[in-house]
Design a protein around this motif. Structure first.
Motif, PDB file in Angstrom:
ATOM      1  N   THR A   1      34.483  51.066  37.729  1.00  0.00           N
ATOM      2  CA  THR A   1      35.882  51.206  37.326  1.00  0.00           C
ATOM      3  C   THR A   1      36.133  50.267  36.154  1.00  0.00           C
ATOM      4  OG1 THR A   1      36.898  49.473  38.719  1.00  0.00           O
ATOM      5  CG2 THR A   1      36.432  51.590  39.768  1.00  0.00           C
ATOM      6  N   PHE A   2      36.942  50.719  35.188  1.00  0.00           N
ATOM      7  CA  PHE A   2      37.134  49.999  33.927  1.00  0.00           C
ATOM      8  C   PHE A   2      38.618  49.784  33.679  1.00  0.00           C
ATOM      9  CE2 PHE A   2      37.071  50.545  29.037  1.00  0.00           C
ATOM     10  CZ  PHE A   2      37.003  49.175  28.836  1.00  0.00           C
ATOM     11  N   GLY A   3      39.029  48.516  33.606  1.00  0.00           N
ATOM     12  CA  GLY A   3      40.431  48.220  33.359  1.00  0.00           C
ATOM     13  C   GLY A   3      40.701  46.730  33.333  1.00  0.00           C
ATOM     14  N   GLU A   4      41.941  46.356  33.581  1.00  0.00           N
ATOM     15  CA  GLU A   4      42.363  44.951  33.479  1.00  0.00           C
ATOM     16  C   GLU A   4      42.724  44.391  34.849  1.00  0.00           C
ATOM     17  OE1 GLU A   4      45.275  42.103  30.787  1.00  0.00           O
ATOM     18  OE2 GLU A   4      45.710  44.239  30.867  1.00  0.00           O
ATOM     19  N   ILE A   5      42.288  43.177  35.118  1.00  0.00           N
ATOM     20  CA  ILE A   5      42.758  42.442  36.286  1.00  0.00           C
ATOM     21  C   ILE A   5      43.789  41.434  35.819  1.00  0.00           C
ATOM     22  CG2 ILE A   5      40.850  40.760  36.162  1.00  0.00           C
ATOM     23  CD1 ILE A   5      41.054  40.557  39.246  1.00  0.00           C
ATOM     24  N   MET A   6      44.886  41.340  36.557  1.00  0.00           N
ATOM     25  CA  MET A   6      45.985  40.442  36.181  1.00  0.00           C
ATOM     26  C   MET A   6      46.326  39.480  37.312  1.00  0.00           C
ATOM     27  SD  MET A   6      48.602  43.094  34.319  1.00  0.00           S
ATOM     28  CE  MET A   6      48.452  44.277  35.662  1.00  0.00           C
ATOM     29  N   LEU A   7      46.880  38.357  36.930  1.00  0.00           N
ATOM     30  CA  LEU A   7      47.503  37.450  37.894  1.00  0.00           C
ATOM     31  C   LEU A   7      48.852  38.045  38.267  1.00  0.00           C
ATOM     32  CD1 LEU A   7      47.684  34.669  39.360  1.00  0.00           C
ATOM     33  CD2 LEU A   7      48.717  33.784  37.244  1.00  0.00           C
ATOM     34  N   ARG A   8      49.093  38.203  39.556  1.00  0.00           N
ATOM     35  CA  ARG A   8      50.343  38.767  40.046  1.00  0.00           C
ATOM     36  C   ARG A   8      51.204  37.639  40.612  1.00  0.00           C
ATOM     37  NH1 ARG A   8      51.818  43.211  44.802  1.00  0.00           N
ATOM     38  NH2 ARG A   8      52.717  41.613  46.124  1.00  0.00           N
TER      39      ARG A   8
END
Length: 339
Positions: free
Chosen positions: A5-12
């Motif tokens: 899977t390809f995308g962005e991980i963010m701090l929530r």
């Protein structure tokens, strides 16, 4: 089978209780993002999944990777560099007050990545399924270019491509989304389209914008799904989540799946939601898991929607449930079978 899977991980950062962002003096920290949510769900289901992104080589970036590795996601493909991790602020709604999300993801590590940072020959070696959502090309023009290169590689090497259209109006306009997604859809084998995704991402009308009676529009959804397969012959299957949303917490959910010209419908689940963020990603992960396991089309859509509604009962972005727990929901006698 191996999935990337390809995308962005963010701090929530979430406000406590039901406070609004403007009221809150404290925030609860966790991590999330469309494609990483899918990766964690798949790892929880014991699938072989790797997550591809770029994070800063600092304690925040390393903490994000440590978090998802703890669930079993392979992070060997993750690139390191840049100065910051994207952030999103989450304010949970209540009753008729809608949930609100504020993005702070400009200049994040992945948004500044360049197409040449991604060596697809190495990244996609021995990969069977490549997954992305409409959020990924919206990150930046460079990520859009990198994604196109990835999809071309997949096409040339018979790697199955699954896409959740996942339109985000806070990231790009409908005009921009359509100009990009219409191009990318030529490489997609299986598409997920929910609610406004049809029109905002592809210019196909299938939903009138009123979520209070989404399930009642099932015939319109089906026409939209057929239109996707007509306009994009490479796309052999389409899945959708249909909802009747009465309040932030209460509603009915069901799924439909178009495969080989035939529609399959799940039962309708009446739910009281704890938190709806990530439910679409849980649906996508359920679908991917069903593909890997070779479920029949009917079992696939039943499993996918059950995974999605399980997420409604779980806080934070990740759907931390097992296959056995999803099967229990599928078999529950509390499911409303009428439509």
């Amino acid at each position: 089978m191996k999935i990337v899977t390809f995308g962005e991980i963010m701090l929530r950062l979430k406000t406590p209780e039901h406070l609004r962002i403007i009221q809150s003096q404290n925030f609860e920290a966790s991590y999330g993002g469309a494609e990483v949510n899918v990766a964690v769900s798949l790892a929880m289901l014991e699938d072989n999944v790797s997550f591809l992104t770029k994070v800063p080589d600092n304690p925040v970036g390393m903490a994000a990777l440590k978090e998802i590795r703890g669930y079993g996601v392979n992070t060997d493909l993750v690139l390191k560099g840049g100065k910051r991790l994207g952030i999103y602020y989450f304010e949970k709604g209540s009753n008729i007050r809608q949930t609100n999300v504020v993005y702070d993801r400009e200049y994040s590590a992945i948004s500044l990545a360049k197409p040449e940072d991604f060596c697809w020959e190495n990244i996609l070696q021995d990969v069977d399924i490549f997954y992305f959502s409409g959020v990924t090309p919206a990150i930046s023009d460079n990520i859009e270019i990198a994604l196109i290169e990835a999809l071309k590689y997949c096409k040339e090497h018979n790697i199955q491509v699954v896409c959740d259209l996942n339109y985000r109006g806070k990231m790009w306009s409908t005009e921009k989304a359509q100009s990009v997604m219409k191009q990318l859809m030529n490489y997609v084998d299986l598409c997920i389209a929910n609610d406004e995704d049809f029109e905002s991402s592809l210019g196909i009308h299938a939903f009138d914008g009123d979520l209070s009676h989404g399930i009642n529009q099932i015939d319109d959804y089906k026409r939209g799904m057929l239109e996707i397969t007509k306009q994009y012959p490479n796309c052999k299957a389409v899945a959708s989540v249909l909802r009747n949303i009465h309040t932030v917490e209460d509603g009915q959910w069901m799924g439909i799946y178009l495969c080989d010209g035939k529609f399959y419908e799940s039962p309708i689940h009446t739910v009281h939601s704890l938190e709806a963020v990530g439910a679409g990603d849980a649906f996508a992960a359920g679908l991917l898991h069903a593909l890997v396991k070779g479920f029949s089309p009917q079992k696939l859509i039943d499993f996918s929607i059950a995974a999605s509604i399980m997420k409604l009962m779980i806080q934070h972005d990740f759907n931390v449930v097992s296959e056995e727990e999803i099967f229990k929901i599928m078999k529950s006698k509390e499911v409303n079978l009428s439509r």
